[in-house]
Motif scaffolding. Structure first.
Motif, PDB file in Angstrom:
ATOM      1  N   SER A   1       0.851  -1.265   0.103  1.00  0.00           N
ATOM      2  CA  SER A   1      -0.058  -0.028   0.079  1.00  0.00           C
ATOM      3  C   SER A   1       0.901   1.301   0.017  1.00  0.00           C
ATOM      4  O   SER A   1       0.359   2.374  -0.425  1.00  0.00           O
ATOM      5  N   GLY A   2       2.001   1.102   0.452  1.00  0.00           N
ATOM      6  CA  GLY A   2       3.179   2.306   0.460  1.00  0.00           C
ATOM      7  C   GLY A   2       3.434   2.879   1.803  1.00  0.00           C
ATOM      8  O   GLY A   2       3.872   3.548   2.150  1.00  0.00           O
ATOM      9  N   ASP A   3       2.383   2.012   2.935  1.00  0.00           N
ATOM     10  CA  ASP A   3       2.730   2.467   4.145  1.00  0.00           C
ATOM     11  C   ASP A   3       3.952   1.916   4.660  1.00  0.00           C
ATOM     12  O   ASP A   3       4.418   0.746   4.501  1.00  0.00           O
ATOM     13  N   THR A   4       4.626   2.589   5.704  1.00  0.00           N
ATOM     14  CA  THR A   4       5.846   2.139   6.350  1.00  0.00           C
ATOM     15  C   THR A   4       5.647   2.022   7.846  1.00  0.00           C
ATOM     16  O   THR A   4       5.157   2.990   8.430  1.00  0.00           O
ATOM     17  N   ILE A   5       6.404   1.306   8.390  1.00  0.00           N
ATOM     18  CA  ILE A   5       6.342   1.336   9.690  1.00  0.00           C
ATOM     19  C   ILE A   5       7.854   1.198  10.195  1.00  0.00           C
ATOM     20  O   ILE A   5       8.756   0.606   9.526  1.00  0.00           O
ATOM     21  N   TYR A   6       8.354   1.908  11.453  1.00  0.00           N
ATOM     22  CA  TYR A   6       9.636   1.782  12.063  1.00  0.00           C
ATOM     23  C   TYR A   6       9.477   1.280  13.498  1.00  0.00           C
ATOM     24  O   TYR A   6       8.592   2.020  14.203  1.00  0.00           O
ATOM     25  N   THR A   7      10.539   0.874  13.981  1.00  0.00           N
ATOM     26  CA  THR A   7      10.633   0.684  15.567  1.00  0.00           C
ATOM     27  C   THR A   7      11.036   1.965  16.011  1.00  0.00           C
ATOM     28  O   THR A   7      11.661   3.013  15.076  1.00  0.00           O
ATOM     29  N   ASP A   8      10.513   2.474  16.905  1.00  0.00           N
ATOM     30  CA  ASP A   8      10.813   3.983  17.671  1.00  0.00           C
ATOM     31  C   ASP A   8      12.491   4.181  17.768  1.00  0.00           C
ATOM     32  O   ASP A   8      12.745   5.225  17.401  1.00  0.00           O
ATOM     33  N   SER A   9      13.284   3.301  17.801  1.00  0.00           N
ATOM     34  CA  SER A   9      14.556   3.579  18.060  1.00  0.00           C
ATOM     35  C   SER A   9      15.449   3.734  16.899  1.00  0.00           C
ATOM     36  O   SER A   9      16.661   4.434  16.913  1.00  0.00           O
ATOM     37  N   VAL A  10      14.568   3.825  15.721  1.00  0.00           N
ATOM     38  CA  VAL A  10      15.211   4.221  14.472  1.00  0.00           C
ATOM     39  C   VAL A  10      14.507   5.425  13.630  1.00  0.00           C
ATOM     40  O   VAL A  10      15.011   5.741  12.767  1.00  0.00           O
ATOM     41  N   LYS A  11      13.574   5.742  14.257  1.00  0.00           N
ATOM     42  CA  LYS A  11      12.513   6.728  13.530  1.00  0.00           C
ATOM     43  C   LYS A  11      13.718   8.098  13.427  1.00  0.00           C
ATOM     44  O   LYS A  11      14.094   8.364  14.464  1.00  0.00           O
TER      45      LYS A  11
END
Length: 114
Positions: free
Chosen positions: A53-63
């Motif tokens: 879909s184009g959505d991305t997620i990151y773990t907080d420590s790398v945002k």
């Protein structure tokens, strides 16, 4: 689906690395691609994922430091890692979400020296 990862290495704190992962085989079945990592003595954790879909997620420590991108024409996912920290040291694994589960690539070592 087969995944071939590359791009790990040794870098000083504050430096950058870019990981690449190329998918082959039944690529049309891929729902998402991304990266996990596992540091010594720790569990494997999600770093970032990008969905069809184009959505991305990151773990907080790398945002704010890591950026995941995907080239659908080349069936390749990239992880640009900037402002690296010693705690980012780990084996990084490429993964792809497919209908039957998760496909994994071989790990690539990222070592960040202080």
């Amino acid at each position: 689906v087969q995944l071939q990862a590359s791009g790990g290495g040794l870098v000083q704190a504050g430096g950058s690395l870019r990981l690449s992962c190329a998918a082959s085989g039944s690529v049309s079945s891929i729902r998402a691609m991304g990266w996990y990592r596992q540091a010594p003595g720790k569990q494997r954790e999600l770093v970032a994922d990008t969905y069809n879909s184009g959505d991305t997620i990151y773990t907080d420590s790398v945002k704010g430091r890591f950026t995941i991108t995907r080239d659908n024409a080349e069936n390749t996912v990239y992880l640009q890692m900037d402002s690296l920290k010693p705690e980012d040291t780990a084996v990084y694994y490429c993964e792809a979400l497919i209908p039957t589960g998760t496909a994994w690539g071989q790990g690539t070592q990222v070592t960040v020296s202080s």
